[in-house]
Design a protein around this motif. Structure first.
Motif, PDB file in Angstrom:
ATOM      1  N   ALA A   1       0.826  -1.130  -0.224  1.00 17.70           N
ATOM      2  CA  ALA A   1      -0.101  -0.102  -0.089  1.00 17.70           C
ATOM      3  C   ALA A   1       1.061   1.400   0.221  1.00 17.70           C
ATOM      4  CB  ALA A   1      -1.215  -0.333   1.122  1.00 17.70           C
ATOM      5  N   ILE A   2       0.427   2.749  -0.448  1.00 15.16           N
ATOM      6  CA  ILE A   2       1.168   3.549   0.079  1.00 15.16           C
ATOM      7  C   ILE A   2       0.308   4.535   0.409  1.00 15.16           C
ATOM      8  CG2 ILE A   2       2.523   3.403  -2.871  1.00 15.16           C
ATOM      9  CD1 ILE A   2       0.076   5.179  -3.830  1.00 15.16           C
ATOM     10  N   SER A   3       0.986   5.419   0.813  1.00  9.89           N
ATOM     11  CA  SER A   3      -0.096   6.632   2.041  1.00  9.89           C
ATOM     12  C   SER A   3      -0.447   7.132   0.668  1.00  9.89           C
ATOM     13  CB  SER A   3       1.579   7.610   2.302  1.00  9.89           C
ATOM     14  OG  SER A   3       2.087   7.620   2.084  1.00  9.89           O
ATOM     15  N   VAL A   4      -1.994   7.205   1.063  1.00  7.55           N
ATOM     16  CA  VAL A   4      -2.477   8.826   0.403  1.00  7.55           C
ATOM     17  C   VAL A   4      -2.431   9.979   0.712  1.00  7.55           C
ATOM     18  CG1 VAL A   4      -4.836   9.533  -1.099  1.00  7.55           C
ATOM     19  CG2 VAL A   4      -4.609   6.960  -0.161  1.00  7.55           C
ATOM     20  N   ASP A   5      -2.468  11.190  -0.004  1.00  8.51           N
ATOM     21  CA  ASP A   5      -2.230  12.630   0.356  1.00  8.51           C
ATOM     22  C   ASP A   5      -3.898  12.811   0.672  1.00  8.51           C
ATOM     23  OD1 ASP A   5       0.784  12.243  -0.145  1.00  8.51           O
ATOM     24  OD2 ASP A   5       0.350  13.384  -2.242  1.00  8.51           O
ATOM     25  N   VAL A   6      -3.556  14.053   1.981  1.00 11.91           N
ATOM     26  CA  VAL A   6      -5.434  14.704   2.198  1.00 11.91           C
ATOM     27  C   VAL A   6      -5.245  16.038   1.369  1.00 11.91           C
ATOM     28  CG1 VAL A   6      -5.984  14.923   4.076  1.00 11.91           C
ATOM     29  CG2 VAL A   6      -4.697  13.424   4.745  1.00 11.91           C
ATOM     30  N   ASP A   7      -5.603  16.074   0.729  1.00  8.70           N
ATOM     31  CA  ASP A   7      -6.103  17.490   0.703  1.00  8.70           C
ATOM     32  C   ASP A   7      -7.317  18.422   0.835  1.00  8.70           C
ATOM     33  OD1 ASP A   7      -6.670  19.754  -1.004  1.00  8.70           O
ATOM     34  OD2 ASP A   7      -7.380  18.726  -3.362  1.00  8.70           O
ATOM     35  N   SER A   8      -6.647  19.244   1.629  1.00  9.74           N
ATOM     36  CA  SER A   8      -7.172  20.106   2.550  1.00  9.74           C
ATOM     37  C   SER A   8      -7.676  21.066   2.134  1.00  9.74           C
ATOM     38  CB  SER A   8      -6.466  21.130   3.847  1.00  9.74           C
ATOM     39  OG  SER A   8      -5.010  20.068   4.387  1.00  9.74           O
ATOM     40  N   ALA A   9      -7.668  21.486   1.014  1.00  8.70           N
ATOM     41  CA  ALA A   9      -8.444  22.370   0.328  1.00  8.70           C
ATOM     42  C   ALA A   9      -9.849  21.090   0.069  1.00  8.70           C
ATOM     43  CB  ALA A   9      -7.459  22.773  -0.986  1.00  8.70           C
ATOM     44  N   GLU A  10      -9.855  20.120  -0.269  1.00 12.88           N
ATOM     45  CA  GLU A  10     -10.787  19.471  -0.803  1.00 12.88           C
ATOM     46  C   GLU A  10     -11.566  19.603   0.346  1.00 12.88           C
ATOM     47  OE1 GLU A  10     -11.717  15.055  -2.675  1.00 12.88           O
ATOM     48  OE2 GLU A  10      -9.623  16.278  -2.847  1.00 12.88           O
ATOM     49  N   ILE A  11     -11.083  18.859   1.557  1.00 12.45           N
ATOM     50  CA  ILE A  11     -11.882  18.772   2.793  1.00 12.45           C
ATOM     51  C   ILE A  11     -11.921  19.925   3.347  1.00 12.45           C
ATOM     52  CG2 ILE A  11     -11.629  17.838   5.069  1.00 12.45           C
ATOM     53  CD1 ILE A  11      -9.098  16.934   4.734  1.00 12.45           C
ATOM     54  N   GLU A  12     -11.722  21.812   3.133  1.00 17.80           N
ATOM     55  CA  GLU A  12     -12.395  22.667   3.020  1.00 17.80           C
ATOM     56  C   GLU A  12     -13.931  22.588   2.582  1.00 17.80           C
ATOM     57  OE1 GLU A  12     -13.457  25.324   5.949  1.00 17.80           O
ATOM     58  OE2 GLU A  12     -11.494  24.181   5.613  1.00 17.80           O
ATOM     59  N   TYR A  13     -13.313  22.167   0.770  1.00 26.30           N
ATOM     60  CA  TYR A  13     -15.004  22.773   0.634  1.00 26.30           C
ATOM     61  C   TYR A  13     -15.794  21.908   0.695  1.00 26.30           C
ATOM     62  CZ  TYR A  13     -16.841  22.851  -4.372  1.00 26.30           C
ATOM     63  OH  TYR A  13     -18.286  23.574  -5.398  1.00 26.30           O
ATOM     64  N   THR A  14     -15.947  20.446   0.693  1.00 25.13           N
ATOM     65  CA  THR A  14     -16.427  19.366   1.101  1.00 25.13           C
ATOM     66  C   THR A  14     -17.418  19.986   2.342  1.00 25.13           C
ATOM     67  OG1 THR A  14     -15.733  17.732   1.153  1.00 25.13           O
ATOM     68  CG2 THR A  14     -17.169  17.252   1.978  1.00 25.13           C
ATOM     69  N   LYS A  15     -16.825  20.825   2.843  1.00 24.10           N
ATOM     70  CA  LYS A  15     -17.242  21.259   4.350  1.00 24.10           C
ATOM     71  C   LYS A  15     -18.707  22.613   4.275  1.00 24.10           C
ATOM     72  CE  LYS A  15     -15.048  22.345   7.758  1.00 24.10           C
ATOM     73  NZ  LYS A  15     -13.726  23.102   9.149  1.00 24.10           N
ATOM     74  N   GLY A  16     -17.647  22.700   3.137  1.00 26.69           N
ATOM     75  CA  GLY A  16     -19.268  24.583   2.780  1.00 26.69           C
ATOM     76  C   GLY A  16     -19.615  23.897   2.104  1.00 26.69           C
ATOM     77  N   GLU A  17     -19.360  23.402   1.267  1.00 27.37           N
ATOM     78  CA  GLU A  17     -20.397  22.260   0.410  1.00 27.37           C
ATOM     79  C   GLU A  17     -21.977  21.868   1.041  1.00 27.37           C
ATOM     80  OE1 GLU A  17     -20.567  19.788  -3.831  1.00 27.37           O
ATOM     81  OE2 GLU A  17     -19.831  18.394  -2.108  1.00 27.37           O
ATOM     82  N   ASP A  18     -20.880  21.402   2.517  1.00 28.80           N
ATOM     83  CA  ASP A  18     -22.662  20.362   3.373  1.00 28.80           C
ATOM     84  C   ASP A  18     -23.094  21.368   3.601  1.00 28.80           C
ATOM     85  OD1 ASP A  18     -21.980  18.088   2.194  1.00 28.80           O
ATOM     86  OD2 ASP A  18     -20.285  17.809   3.968  1.00 28.80           O
ATOM     87  N   ALA A  19     -22.723  22.389   4.473  1.00 28.61           N
ATOM     88  CA  ALA A  19     -23.129  23.780   4.397  1.00 28.61           C
ATOM     89  C   ALA A  19     -24.440  23.995   4.166  1.00 28.61           C
ATOM     90  CB  ALA A  19     -21.935  25.224   5.336  1.00 28.61           C
ATOM     91  N   LEU A  20     -23.676  24.326   2.184  1.00 25.69           N
ATOM     92  CA  LEU A  20     -24.787  24.750   1.861  1.00 25.69           C
ATOM     93  C   LEU A  20     -25.836  24.048   1.312  1.00 25.69           C
ATOM     94  CD1 LEU A  20     -25.365  27.357  -0.356  1.00 25.69           C
ATOM     95  CD2 LEU A  20     -23.727  26.402  -2.088  1.00 25.69           C
ATOM     96  N   PHE A  21     -25.604  23.051   2.098  1.00 24.51           N
ATOM     97  CA  PHE A  21     -27.495  21.967   1.509  1.00 24.51           C
ATOM     98  C   PHE A  21     -27.785  22.327   2.337  1.00 24.51           C
ATOM     99  CE2 PHE A  21     -24.244  20.227  -2.217  1.00 24.51           C
ATOM    100  CZ  PHE A  21     -25.528  20.257  -3.057  1.00 24.51           C
ATOM    101  N   ARG A  22     -27.446  22.464   3.391  1.00 25.36           N
ATOM    102  CA  ARG A  22     -27.857  22.768   4.813  1.00 25.36           C
ATOM    103  C   ARG A  22     -28.440  24.049   5.292  1.00 25.36           C
ATOM    104  NH1 ARG A  22     -23.295  20.066   7.146  1.00 25.36           N
ATOM    105  NH2 ARG A  22     -22.528  22.015   7.838  1.00 25.36           N
ATOM    106  N   ASN A  23     -28.344  24.439   3.721  1.00 23.51           N
ATOM    107  CA  ASN A  23     -28.707  25.983   4.304  1.00 23.51           C
ATOM    108  C   ASN A  23     -28.109  27.346   5.247  1.00 23.51           C
ATOM    109  OD1 ASN A  23     -30.703  26.135   1.608  1.00 23.51           O
ATOM    110  ND2 ASN A  23     -32.241  25.817   2.794  1.00 23.51           N
TER     111      ASN A  23
END
Length: 762
Positions: free
Chosen positions: A596-618
């Motif tokens: 197995a190889i280590s997987v890079d964590v994309d902080s920007a993607e995580i932050e975008y997902t947070k914003g996206e989820d917040a928007l879907f909750r209005n």
């Protein structure tokens, strides 16, 4: 001789339930000799005890038990499996009668412990407890009889009921041991008991999923039992097992065998019905029609005739007379509307539309009608499931058709706009504004015949979490009039507004991906699944679809090419080469035994997902905060352009603040000119610039962005003010709706785009 004579008289008295005179004579004789201190007197004392205990207690208990068993047998006769081991729900009356049995027999044991009816009483108490569901007490009574009265002629029955009780106590291995030894030991000395023991073993085998063991045990039991009523029920059960296994010749023989015994009227009808069905499966259609026509013409089965008519339609379908079968199904569901037969008829009609004609629209309607006919129809759960699946298929097909129509309209609009053909533009824009459900027809990739269901592996089920994502609504239209502040603009001032072709293709790819998922996991159409997955792979962003689609296609290709691993391995190689950090790549490595190889964590993607989820909750404020963090901290991320576009989209479509929206759109075009979001906003900016006095454009960076500090670009606060009105004032008419809840983000926002590995051009 006197003793022999007295015994005969007393024996008559024991059976004298309707002859009280005989009973009185017997009592007189016993009273005469009871006082004698002779062996004859002792004999009469014993017989007197038996007579008194019988008429005072055991007789009443026996009558109550027989009455209770009539209720039990009526209930078992309505059950799918007529067997003593089948759980049965007692009526209050039957339960009370069994309680009376227990009380009466307990008195006999207490007050007449030397009576010859002690073993009968113990066995009857055990049976009463068994039917009441108190299996621990039943077990104790059966074991008490076996231990205290080992010479009783009721011992075989006690062993049989003990085996049944152990099974109901969830001790199947112990039950099988007891019953098997009983069946073997009594096969010659007590054939009826041996037969019942084999019947019980057959039931237990069937309960444990051992169909072959059940068939073997039932056959042995039928060879020993002489109870024709019981044998008819067992033979029918044997036929149902063979029918489930698809052994149609054996099933036909078993159902035919039922008729050789003495089946009850309903059992005889069902046996003939299934016999005809089995014959049609082995192409003996003439015999099948003859049997069914006989049932339909028999007045004794007047209430059951609809079932025979339905089976006749089924035989027509199996014979390939599909048009005749459809006409018969239609007649049945019309004549018997609102009945269980109508529900079954609609269900068979739906399967015909789905599997033979590939007409999913009519199949959906028939499934929907089926589930609404009768609440007790056994097909209701499957009808609900199939109707929901086909409804989803029709919605996705309709979405694809609409998108294709919009693309075609926009191509024509572009041509008309280039010619300045105002009449054509008005006409085409009218078409574009039309709404309504598309009538989706059969899928072009369908094949004739039955569905071949596919059970996906555990690996696929665990990995493919994105397959079940709900579809997102199409992109909301941008109101350029509100952005510019004008309420009306002349044709000379207005240019035709076009949607991004990439955005439209992405929406189509999303629907194609979901259709592929539907065919792969639910409808079992692997050819259609392959087609839609490949279309999604071609139309959609690589990182959104490719890893999962390639992994599934590898499975589909491997199965369709007779386990040829060449194509599968090449697709696995693509996953490792092009998407090394995807979870599918990790699974390929595991399957191949690679580290197995280590997987890079994309902080920007995580932050975008947070914003996206917040928007879907209005939660608009939280969403804007997350998107601005991406702008400031991750300006080189592939999510930076997307986040800036999201901010502008929120101001335009949620908060309705046009100036802030256009300011953020300009930033997308200036800072990320090569992104697909720039292609979306440039026509909007051009429209605004054409309507208003051109403003001095902000110069784009003269060199590729390497590290942009917050002050290198206008701060969000300088571009757009914070939310200027509470969320409760948001115009909900502008929010897209999906599955009954507000959705406020376009498809292009919800899906990650292809990562920008190259720097934006200066």
């Amino acid at each position: 001789m006197l003793t022999s004579f007295a015994t005969k008289v007393i024996g008559e008295a024991m059976n004298a339930r309707t002859h009280p005179a005989i009973f009185l004579i017997a009592c007189a004789l016993m009273l005469l000799y009871a006082s004698c201190g002779t062996p004859i007197g002792g004999f009469f004392n014993k017989q007197y005890e038996n007579v008194v205990s019988y008429f005072n207690t055991y007789y009443n208990a026996e009558v109550a038990f027989d009455d209770a068993m009539k209720d039990v047998q009526a209930t078992q006769g309505r059950a799918k499996v007529d067997d003593v081991l089948e759980p049965v729900t007692l009526t209050p009356s039957a339960n009370q009668k069994f309680t009376t049995v227990i009380e009466k027999c307990s008195k006999l044991l207490q007050y007449h412990p030397t009576s010859s009816y002690v073993d009968d009483a113990l066995l009857m108490i055990g049976k009463a407890y068994y039917y009441q569901g108190d299996f621990l007490k039943a077990e104790r009574k059966f074991r008490e009889l076996l231990v205290t009265l080992p010479q009783s002629d009721l011992v075989p029955q006690a062993r049989l009921w003990l085996g049944r009780t152990l099974f109901r106590l969830r001790h199947p291995d112990e039950a099988v041991d007891v019953l098997k030894r009983l069946a073997e030991e009594t096969s010659k000395s007590d054939r009826p008991i041996s037969g019942e023991a084999y019947f019980a073993l057959g039931y237990i085998s069937l309960d444990q999923g051992d169909s072959a063991g059940a068939v073997s045990a039932y056959e042995k039991g039928l060879s020993l039992s002489r109870d024709k009523v019981r044998n008819a029920a067992i033979a029918y059960q044997l036929g149902m097992i063979e029918e489930k296994l698809g052994n149609w010749s054996n099933a036909a023989a078993a159902f035919r065998r039922v008729l050789d015994y003495k089946p009850a009227m309903n059992l005889e009808f069902n046996a003939r019905l299934h016999y005809a069905a089995s014959l049609s499966r082995i192409n003996e259609f003439k015999k099948a029609y003859s049997l069914l026509d006989g049932l339909i013409g028999d007045s004794n089965y007047r209430e059951l005739i609809p079932q025979a008519e339905l089976e006749r339609a089924n035989v027509l379908r199996r014979q390939g007379k599909l048009e005749d079968a459809m006409a018969e199904y239609t007649r049945i569901d019309t004549v018997y509307k609102g009945t269980e037969t109508a529900a079954l008829s609609y269900f068979e009609l739906a399967k015909l539309y789905e599997n033979s004609f590939g007409d999913y629209a009519r199949a959906y309607q028939a499934y929907d009608n089926s589930r609404n006919q009768s609440a007790t129809a056994q097909t209701n759960p499957e009808a609900v499931k199939r109707a929901d699946l086909l409804r989803k298929y029709l919605e996705l097909r309709s979405r694809i058709d609409k998108i294709d129509s919009v693309i075609a309209v926009q191509d024509s609009l572009r041509s008309a706009d280039a010619r300045n053909d105002s009449v054509a533009i008005d006409s085409l824009q009218g078409v574009q504004r039309k709404s309504g459900k598309a009538e989706a027809g059969p899928d072009t990739t369908r094949q004739q015949g039955e569905i071949q269901h596919h059970d996906s592996s555990t690996t696929l089920a665990k990995l493919d979490t994105t397959l079940r994502r709900k579809p997102v609504p199409p992109a909301a239209a941008i109101d350029t009039t509100s952005l510019s502040g004008h309420t009306s603009v002349s044709r000379e001032q207005t240019r035709t507004q076009f949607l991004s072709l990439d955005s439209l293709r992405f929406i189509r790819a999303k629907a194609e991906y979901e259709l592929g998922t539907l065919f792969y996991l639910d409808l079992g159409r692997r050819d259609s699944a392959e087609r839609y997955f490949e279309a999604a792979l071609q139309d959609g962003p690589k990182e959104e679809f490719a890893p999962g689609v390639l992994f599934i296609l590898a499975d589909l290709k491997y199965s369709s090419n007779r386990a040829d691993s060449t194509v599968r391995d090449s697709l696995y190689d693509r996953i490792l080469a092009e998407f090394p950090q995807s979870p599918y790549a990790a699974e390929v490595r595991r399957l191949r035994g690679l580290p197995a190889i280590s997987v890079d964590v994309d902080s920007a993607e995580i932050e975008y997902t947070k914003g996206e989820d917040a928007l879907f909750r209005n939660e608009v404020d939280s969403a804007l905060r997350s998107f601005r963090i991406i702008e400031e901290r991750f300006p080189n991320s592939s999510f930076a352009a997307k986040a800036t576009y999201a901010i502008g989209w929120i101001y335009a479509n949620v908060l309705n603040i046009p100036d802030s929206a256009i300011a953020n759109y300009r930033r997308v075009a200036q800072l990320y000119p090569q992104s697909p979001y720039a292609a979306v906003v440039k026509p909007i900016i051009a429209e605004i610039d054409a309507k208003e006095k051109p403003q001095e454009p902000v110069k784009a960076p003269s060199a590729p962005i390497k590290s942009v500090a917050p002050q290198a670009a206008p701060k969000p606060e300088e571009v757009a003010p914070p939310v200027s009105r509470p969320k409760t004032e948001i115009d909900e008419q502008r929010l897209p709706v999906e599955h009954g809840r507000q959705r406020v983000l376009s498809d292009s926002l919800r899906t990650p785009i292809k990562r920008m590995t190259e720097e934006p051009a200066p």
